[in-house]
Design an enzyme around this catalytic site. Structure first.
Site, PDB file in Angstrom:
ATOM      1  CD  GLU A  11      29.683  31.022 -13.391  1.00 30.87           C
ATOM      2  OE1 GLU A  11      30.697  32.047 -13.837  1.00 30.87           O
ATOM      3  OE2 GLU A  11      31.277  29.823 -12.734  1.00 30.87           O
ATOM      4  NE  ARG A  34      42.175  30.240  -8.370  1.00 32.30           N
ATOM      5  CZ  ARG A  34      42.361  30.957  -6.859  1.00 32.30           C
ATOM      6  NH1 ARG A  34      42.937  30.616  -6.330  1.00 32.30           N
ATOM      7  NH2 ARG A  34      42.255  31.904  -7.425  1.00 32.30           N
ATOM      8  CG  HIS A  88      31.833  29.085  -8.578  1.00 31.41           C
ATOM      9  ND1 HIS A  88      32.874  29.834  -8.063  1.00 31.41           N
ATOM     10  CD2 HIS A  88      31.692  29.738 -10.063  1.00 31.41           C
ATOM     11  CE1 HIS A  88      33.510  29.974  -9.290  1.00 31.41           C
ATOM     12  NE2 HIS A  88      32.942  30.303 -10.268  1.00 31.41           N
ATOM     13  CG  HIS A  90      33.276  25.752 -14.230  1.00 27.96           C
ATOM     14  ND1 HIS A  90      32.563  26.417 -12.961  1.00 27.96           N
ATOM     15  CD2 HIS A  90      33.714  27.687 -14.561  1.00 27.96           C
ATOM     16  CE1 HIS A  90      32.291  26.983 -12.455  1.00 27.96           C
ATOM     17  NE2 HIS A  90      33.235  28.115 -13.101  1.00 27.96           N
TER      18      HIS A  90
END
Length: 269
Positions: free
Chosen positions: A81, A159, A63, A139
């Site tokens: 996050e 992605r 991200h 991740h």
């Protein structure tokens, strides 16, 4: 503006989700549920709290941060996050960062031929594991894991690799922002069942794991906050909040964790 608000849930189907969920979501209708979101109020929409349930591996992804999202014309849509592992099947793993420093060319080749799976650092997980995931960290969440996630409220995902699933990849965007280094393990901890713990202290939110029986390290007593119990109940003003629910409060002083209750309180910054 209401002093408290129980948040609406959104059930999100994913190809890697589950057809059957454990309590308190065992009566959830519908197909293959991968995520359950708690939709935030407009006055605190910078944070999103949700559950994630996996039966298969998620894509390898990354991200952007706020500045990178702004530069790409996406608005302030960066995403940092954190994950709290509620449950994990034997052998369940999370991929966070790389085993060693890798070059951009090596990462690109790995994303194109699938060898990125061997470059990533896969961490064995168990209930109580907590990881903070900064923006730009490559991740992937493995199969057989249930997670509570607290994040910046953004859905911008690049992605790198998706196991041949027919979904769009974003290789150029991902390579432009991805850190190619091992994960900083100081951002991981194992959260026990006893005591309060300040798990995140900025820059976008503060997050406490709260033990209703503990007086040590008590969370903030003022300011707007989200609360999410995963064991026992919480009272916000005159309203009771149970596992599977999430409440927003204008004043954290209205929040009371019952003895025996465990859950999270998050405050946007």
């Amino acid at each position: 503006m209401a002093a408290t608000e129980q948040l609406r849930t959104r059930h999100v189907e994913k190809p890697w989700g589950r057809k059957r969920l454990a309590a308190p979501f065992d009566k959830t209708p519908g197909g293959t549920i991968g995520e359950i979101w708690f939709e935030p109020p407009t006055e605190a929409d910078e944070l999103l709290l949700k559950y994630i349930f996996t039966s298969e591996r998620l894509s390898v992804q990354v991200h952007p941060n706020d500045d990178q999202a702004m530069a790409a014309g996406l608005g302030r849509a960066g995403k940092e996050e954190c994950w709290y592992v509620l449950d994990a099947e034997p052998g369940a793993k999370l991929a966070i960062g790389f085993k060693r420093s890798v070059s951009r060319d090596e990462m690109q080749r790995g994303a194109e031929d699938g060898s990125i799976m061997d470059l990533l650092a896969w961490h064995n997980v168990k209930p109580g594991d907590f990881f903070y995931i900064p923006a730009n960290t490559v991740h992937a969440i493995g199969a057989g894991i249930s997670i509570i996630e607290i994040q910046q409220n953004s859905d911008v995902t690049y992605r790198l690799y998706d196991y041949g699933r027919p979904r769009e990849l974003h290789l150029d965007d991902a390579l432009a922002i991805a850190q190619r280094e091992p994960y900083d393990m100081s951002l991981h901890c194992q959260v026990g069942d006893v005591g309060n713990a300040l798990l995140v202290d900025g820059p976008y939110f503060r997050l406490w794991r709260v033990d209703g029986a503990s007086n040590d390290g008590k969370p903030a007593s003022s300011g707007k906050a989200f609360v999410l119990p995963y064991r026992g109940s919480i009272t916000v003003g005159s309203e009771r909040v149970e596992p599977g629910q999430c409440m927003f409060a204008q004043d954290a002083g209205e929040i009371s964790f019952s003895p025996g209750a465990l859950g999270f309180m998050a405050q946007p910054l």
